[in-house]
Write a protein that holds these residues in place. Structure first.
Motif, PDB file in Angstrom:
ATOM      1  N   PRO A 334       0.832  -1.207   0.000  1.00 55.64           N
ATOM      2  CA  PRO A 334       0.000   0.000   0.000  1.00 55.64           C
ATOM      3  C   PRO A 334       0.869   1.261   0.000  1.00 55.64           C
ATOM      4  O   PRO A 334       1.930   1.298   0.627  1.00 55.64           O
ATOM      5  CB  PRO A 334      -0.786  -0.104   1.318  1.00 55.64           C
ATOM      6  N   SER A 485      -2.165 -11.164 -12.278  1.00 53.61           N
ATOM      7  CA  SER A 485      -2.434 -10.757 -10.898  1.00 53.61           C
ATOM      8  C   SER A 485      -1.418 -11.448  -9.989  1.00 53.61           C
ATOM      9  O   SER A 485      -1.133 -12.630 -10.149  1.00 53.61           O
ATOM     10  CB  SER A 485      -3.848 -11.186 -10.506  1.00 53.61           C
ATOM     11  N   CYS A 486      -0.856 -10.683  -9.045  1.00 51.09           N
ATOM     12  CA  CYS A 486       0.170 -11.289  -8.189  1.00 51.09           C
ATOM     13  C   CYS A 486      -0.450 -12.171  -7.130  1.00 51.09           C
ATOM     14  O   CYS A 486       0.205 -13.026  -6.557  1.00 51.09           O
ATOM     15  CB  CYS A 486       1.061 -10.219  -7.571  1.00 51.09           C
ATOM     16  N   GLY A 487      -1.722 -11.949  -6.818  1.00 47.47           N
ATOM     17  CA  GLY A 487      -2.392 -12.784  -5.834  1.00 47.47           C
ATOM     18  C   GLY A 487      -2.353 -12.249  -4.424  1.00 47.47           C
ATOM     19  O   GLY A 487      -2.824 -12.893  -3.502  1.00 47.47           O
ATOM     20  N   LYS A 488      -1.787 -11.063  -4.252  1.00 49.47           N
ATOM     21  CA  LYS A 488      -1.685 -10.545  -2.886  1.00 49.47           C
ATOM     22  C   LYS A 488      -3.042 -10.073  -2.359  1.00 49.47           C
ATOM     23  O   LYS A 488      -3.458 -10.466  -1.284  1.00 49.47           O
ATOM     24  CB  LYS A 488      -0.679  -9.400  -2.829  1.00 49.47           C
ATOM     25  N   CYS A 489      -3.711  -9.198  -3.113  1.00 49.56           N
ATOM     26  CA  CYS A 489      -4.988  -8.707  -2.603  1.00 49.56           C
ATOM     27  C   CYS A 489      -6.142  -9.457  -3.244  1.00 49.56           C
ATOM     28  O   CYS A 489      -6.103  -9.836  -4.406  1.00 49.56           O
ATOM     29  CB  CYS A 489      -5.125  -7.195  -2.801  1.00 49.56           C
ATOM     30  N   LEU A 490      -7.173  -9.663  -2.453  1.00 50.91           N
ATOM     31  CA  LEU A 490      -8.285 -10.504  -2.864  1.00 50.91           C
ATOM     32  C   LEU A 490      -9.060 -10.013  -4.091  1.00 50.91           C
ATOM     33  O   LEU A 490      -9.323 -10.796  -4.998  1.00 50.91           O
ATOM     34  CB  LEU A 490      -9.239 -10.686  -1.681  1.00 50.91           C
ATOM     35  N   ARG A 493      -7.101 -10.811  -7.203  1.00 50.28           N
ATOM     36  CA  ARG A 493      -6.815 -12.247  -7.342  1.00 50.28           C
ATOM     37  C   ARG A 493      -8.050 -13.030  -7.772  1.00 50.28           C
ATOM     38  O   ARG A 493      -8.026 -13.756  -8.752  1.00 50.28           O
ATOM     39  CB  ARG A 493      -6.291 -12.780  -6.001  1.00 50.28           C
ATOM     40  N   VAL A 494      -9.139 -12.871  -7.033  1.00 50.26           N
ATOM     41  CA  VAL A 494     -10.343 -13.660  -7.327  1.00 50.26           C
ATOM     42  C   VAL A 494     -11.292 -12.890  -8.243  1.00 50.26           C
ATOM     43  O   VAL A 494     -11.951 -13.468  -9.092  1.00 50.26           O
ATOM     44  CB  VAL A 494     -11.068 -14.065  -6.025  1.00 50.26           C
ATOM     45  N   GLY A 495     -11.323 -11.565  -8.080  1.00 53.77           N
ATOM     46  CA  GLY A 495     -12.237 -10.756  -8.887  1.00 53.77           C
ATOM     47  C   GLY A 495     -11.958 -10.849 -10.376  1.00 53.77           C
ATOM     48  O   GLY A 495     -12.879 -10.982 -11.180  1.00 53.77           O
ATOM     49  N   THR A 529     -11.525  -1.355  -4.825  1.00 55.45           N
ATOM     50  CA  THR A 529     -10.893  -1.934  -3.633  1.00 55.45           C
ATOM     51  C   THR A 529      -9.530  -2.583  -3.864  1.00 55.45           C
ATOM     52  O   THR A 529      -8.875  -2.953  -2.897  1.00 55.45           O
ATOM     53  CB  THR A 529     -11.827  -2.994  -2.994  1.00 55.45           C
ATOM     54  N   SER A 530      -9.103  -2.743  -5.119  1.00 58.79           N
ATOM     55  CA  SER A 530      -7.830  -3.424  -5.345  1.00 58.79           C
ATOM     56  C   SER A 530      -6.665  -2.610  -4.800  1.00 58.79           C
ATOM     57  O   SER A 530      -6.733  -1.390  -4.700  1.00 58.79           O
ATOM     58  CB  SER A 530      -7.620  -3.705  -6.833  1.00 58.79           C
ATOM     59  N   LEU A 531      -5.576  -3.324  -4.507  1.00 56.67           N
ATOM     60  CA  LEU A 531      -4.437  -2.676  -3.867  1.00 56.67           C
ATOM     61  C   LEU A 531      -3.645  -1.797  -4.829  1.00 56.67           C
ATOM     62  O   LEU A 531      -3.253  -0.693  -4.505  1.00 56.67           O
ATOM     63  CB  LEU A 531      -3.535  -3.755  -3.251  1.00 56.67           C
TER      64      LEU A 531
END
Lengths: 593, 237
Positions: A334, A485-490, A493-495, A529-531
């Motif tokens: 962040p 997507s790096c997979g860190k933030c939900l 990653r899933v969205g 909401t993504s990082l």
């Protein structure tokens, strides 16, 4: 000196094989690549053949062409003809390219391996018959304004002497001997230059922030972001392959301005030629005293190292890039703190894009006012674009900000190939958007593009004709984002995965209107909401295609037809359109991936 | 050192120190912001995006756990938009892996389940991804069931920051990201794991659990962390 420097570069020949376009140079090892020196007559030059040595033309055998043409010119005893290697000549799809500037001619798809002496290029050089394409008056050339690419088609990418002879490193000398760091920053502020990596943050403001920050335990750093990864983009690659010294000079000036003595260039391993030229450029510059200690006889010192990325798209995001340089997993964190306050190893770090740095030497030698005279009110200077897709002239272009999309696509690009009809132009890569025909007269600048739902981005520009399906295009970019997507933030990653599946459902005619609503709702959530920018920008292709081509989505959903005939429409009777109340899922809904 | 900042959270005037996050300032003042990846005593990564809040003057949302307080900041922690996003966050967690509460050791002791019920999430609209992931039961005392993992990285952080072993890390990208021990070898053969069990205690779901536990047994003792951190800090002083 050239041979030694290149032999010392990283042996990337193996990488080059798998890296596609760079593969052409693989058979000959770096050590043996540059056997012959360019042919430069002692007396006046009547005609010179400038042969492009960037990746696109190299893959078409332009290195071999150089050797053959050189031999032929020597054999024919043409004493007033020069044969040189140069950087990108622009029309990348028509390689190998050779320009004869004295005659104002550009030769496309120059055959090699055949009888060079009978080709029109050779006849032109010999003065027998003028051939090729006339440069003067051709809108592809006349509409362009070259600042970043100024030297691309005229200097040898691997020759420091060529660069210096064309005025290279004058700006650095001027900055460190006659200007204070504050003067340099004031000049950059006056130029109105904004970050060319995509976001358009004012460069001068960023420099001033880093300059004012208190140095950390390891001082301050300057980082050049060359982790270009947008599909269809090759601007930074071409600049690094064509004129790496210009980028290094820009970085050194930045180092002087902000008080840093160490620079890094973060470049992806998929660019083996750029890595090699950059590495050898650094060694040459250090050898000749343009980098290293006591630059231009002052006490200013600046060193540059190359850091090679492993190809993760997210590493173009500045905090992920920092993590990667430090040896960690390339994942963003962040912000704040911004890298300008706390970057590499917690020290203030200036991160700019390749193209931004390449603008700097001109800003210093010609003054900030010179650059700010080009462009629009809020977007100054020029922008390099990789113009690709369904246009006649595919390649690397540089245009003043504020030129309209129509001028870019139809004048410079030469219109649509094969007489097809224009449908959309995609700018900004996976975080950008698709703009329709009705917006063709829109000026290309940061604000206008953003207002239209796209972004300037790093400069990819993909033109699509009526054979393109916009749902499919959105799906392509979402596929890219979920892969990267790096997979860190939900949310990212899933969205992105869920959005991809919804788009797949729509494109295969298995969706109800409720799925479209779901897609829009999810896209808004992921954006908010993504990082980092990857996740925040990932819904943009969906938003922009929905905004301008909603009827295509509805055709896939209501009529189960792909108007462009691209998508495979499912014949599955359980296609899911019956299960309108979402949550109740049809059998075909399984988690197949 | 840290200075005093005054700000407004949900209409309430709040005083905090400049090194405090919005989350901790809110908590001190009895304002509850839902969290998953945050745990008192560990560093914050801002990964779950559940604690996103609105700050006046910015169109963007901010993760409360990773946003430092600023003077005169006006924070809103609940709104219709935030509630909807938070529900979607929880929904995305559920559809990502294979969460079956009825047969889970953490049933009724699960932070994911708690958040879902307090946010009023009653059903899922998005399609489940149903990944096929093996369970790692090679450790003699503990089990890793990635089907219940939400990648909050609490275990990674507690192992690195408190125990100092750094047995855990994340491998892979996107939906293929997985928790791994020792560069991807089975947990039981780990040479760095001290079997301290901190990872099991901090896991918000049933992804890490002690062998021999059955469904719905109370398992975690999470409040031990601030005590440990405090001890560690005092030890250093």
């Amino acid at each position: 000196m050239t041979g030694d420097a290149i032999a010392g570069a990283r042996p990337l020949a193996d990488n080059a094989v798998s890296a596609g376009p760079g593969g052409a140079e693989a058979p000959s090892s770096p050590r043996h690549r540059r056997q012959s020196e360019p042919l430069v007559p002692a007396g006046p030059v009547r005609a010179s053949a400038n042969i492009c040595q960037a990746a696109g033309c190299l893959s078409m055998g332009s290195d071999q062409l150089f050797e053959e043409l050189r031999e032929s010119v020597l054999a024919a005893g043409l004493a007033d003809v020069a044969v040189r290697r140069v950087g990108c000549l622009g029309l990348c799809a028509a390689g190998p390219l050779v320009e004869v500037p004295e005659q104002g001619r550009l030769f496309e798809r120059v055959q090699n391996g055949g009888p060079v002496r009978e080709g029109e290029l050779f006849l032109s050089l010999a003065g027998e018959r003028l051939g090729g394409r006339s440069v003067a008056g051709d809108p592809f050339f006349s509409r362009q304004v070259k600042v970043v690419l100024e030297r691309c088609g005229s200097v040898d990418p691997e020759s420091l002497e060529d660069y210096v002879a064309s005025g290279g490193y004058d700006a650095l000398a001027k900055a460190v001997t006659t200007m204070t760091p504050d003067d340099v920053i004031a000049e950059v502020v006056a130029s109105g230059l904004r970050g060319r990596g995509g976001a358009g943050y004012p460069t001068g403001l960023k420099w001033r922030t880093v300059a004012k920050a208190t140095a950390g335990a390891d001082g301050k750093f300057v980082v050049c972001n060359a982790d270009e990864g947008d599909p269809g983009a090759f601007m930074d690659r071409s600049v690094l392959e064509s004129c790496p010294q210009q980028v290094l000079e820009g970085m050194a000036i930045a180092g002087y301005a902000v008080g840093a003595t160490q620079g890094y260039v973060y470049v992806r391993a998929e660019y083996p030629l750029a890595v090699r030229r950059l590495t050898s450029a650094i060694r040459h510059a250090e050898h000749e005293g343009f980098l290293g200690h006591d630059i231009a006889g002052t006490r200013f010192a600046f060193e540059v190292e190359v850091r090679i990325g492993a190809g993760a798209f997210v590493c173009g995001e500045e905090t992920a890039l920092i993590a990667s340089i430090q040896g960690g997993r390339g994942t963003p964190r962040p912000r704040p703190p911004y890298p300008a306050a706390s970057g590499l190893w917690g020290c203030p770090t200036l991160i700019n894009n390749v193209e931004t740095f390449a603008n700097i030497p001109s800003v210093i030698t010609r003054g900030g006012g010179w650059l700010s005279a080009i462009g629009t009110e809020r977007s100054k200077g020029t922008k390099v674009f990789a113009l690709t897709g369904a246009v006649v002239n595919t390649g690397l272009i540089e245009v003043p900000m504020g030129l309209s999309l129509r001028q870019i696509v139809f004048d410079i690009g030469g219109g649509l190939a094969d007489g097809r009809r224009f449908k959309a132009v995609q700018t900004g890569g996976p975080s950008g958007g698709c703009l329709p025909e009705s917006l063709l007269d829109m000026p290309v600048d940061y604000e206008t593009l953003a207002a239209a739902g796209s972004i300037m981005g790093s400069g990819g520009m993909i033109v699509m004709d009526d054979t393109a399906c916009m749902v499919d295009v959105a799906k392509f970019f979402m596929d890219f984002c979920r892969e990267e997507s790096c997979g860190k933030c939900l949310p990212c990653r899933v969205g992105t995965e869920e959005m991809y599946r919804l788009l797949d459902r729509i494109s295969s005619g298995r969706a109800a209107r409720a799925h479209l609503e779901q897609l829009e709702k999810l896209a808004a959530m992921v954006k908010a909401t993504s990082l980092c920018g990857l996740g925040q920008g990932s819904p943009n292709p969906v938003f922009s295609t929905l905004r301008y081509f909603r009827d295509e989505y509805l055709a896939h959903i209501d009529d189960r037809v792909c108007p462009a005939g691209v998508c495979q429409i499912s014949t599955d009777p359980w296609r899911g359109t019956v299960a309108v109340p979402v949550g109740a899922q049809a059998p075909s809904d399984g988690g197949s991936q | 050192m840290s200075e005093v900042r005054t700000l407004v959270i949900d209409g309430k005037d709040v005083a905090a120190t400049s090194d405090q996050t919005v989350l901790s300032a809110a908590k001190e003042n009895g304002i509850r912001i839902p969290t998953l990846c945050h745990l008192d005593g560990l560093s914050d990564v801002g990964a779950c995006r559940l604690c996103m809040v609105e700050v006046d003057g910015s169109p963007k949302l901010f993760p409360a756990c990773a946003t430092k307080v600023e003077e005169a900041m006006v924070v809103t922690t609940t709104s219709e938009r935030l509630a909807e996003y938070r529900k979607t966050v929880i929904e995305l967690f559920f559809v990502e892996r294979n969460h079956v509460c009825a047969v889970c050791v953490a049933n009724k002791n699960c932070e994911l389940q708690e958040q879902a019920s307090s946010l009023g999430l009653t059903h899922f609209e998005l399609a489940g991804l149903h990944p096929s992931i093996a369970v790692d039961a090679t450790h003699e005392r503990f089990v890793l069931d990635q089907n219940r993992c939400i990648l909050c990285t609490r275990c990674v952080r507690v192992c690195d920051e408190i125990e100092g072993a750094h047995t855990w890390d994340i491998m892979g990208r996107g939906v293929n990201a997985r928790l791994v021990s020792d560069l991807g070898t089975p947990w039981g053969s780990s040479t760095t794991c001290t079997s301290c069990g901190k990872c099991v205690q901090v896991c918000p779901t049933g992804a890490l659990f002690e062998k021999g536990r059955s469904v719905s047994e109370p398992k975690a003792r999470r409040p031990f962390l601030p005590y440990l951190v405090e001890k560690q800090r005092m030890g250093h002083d």
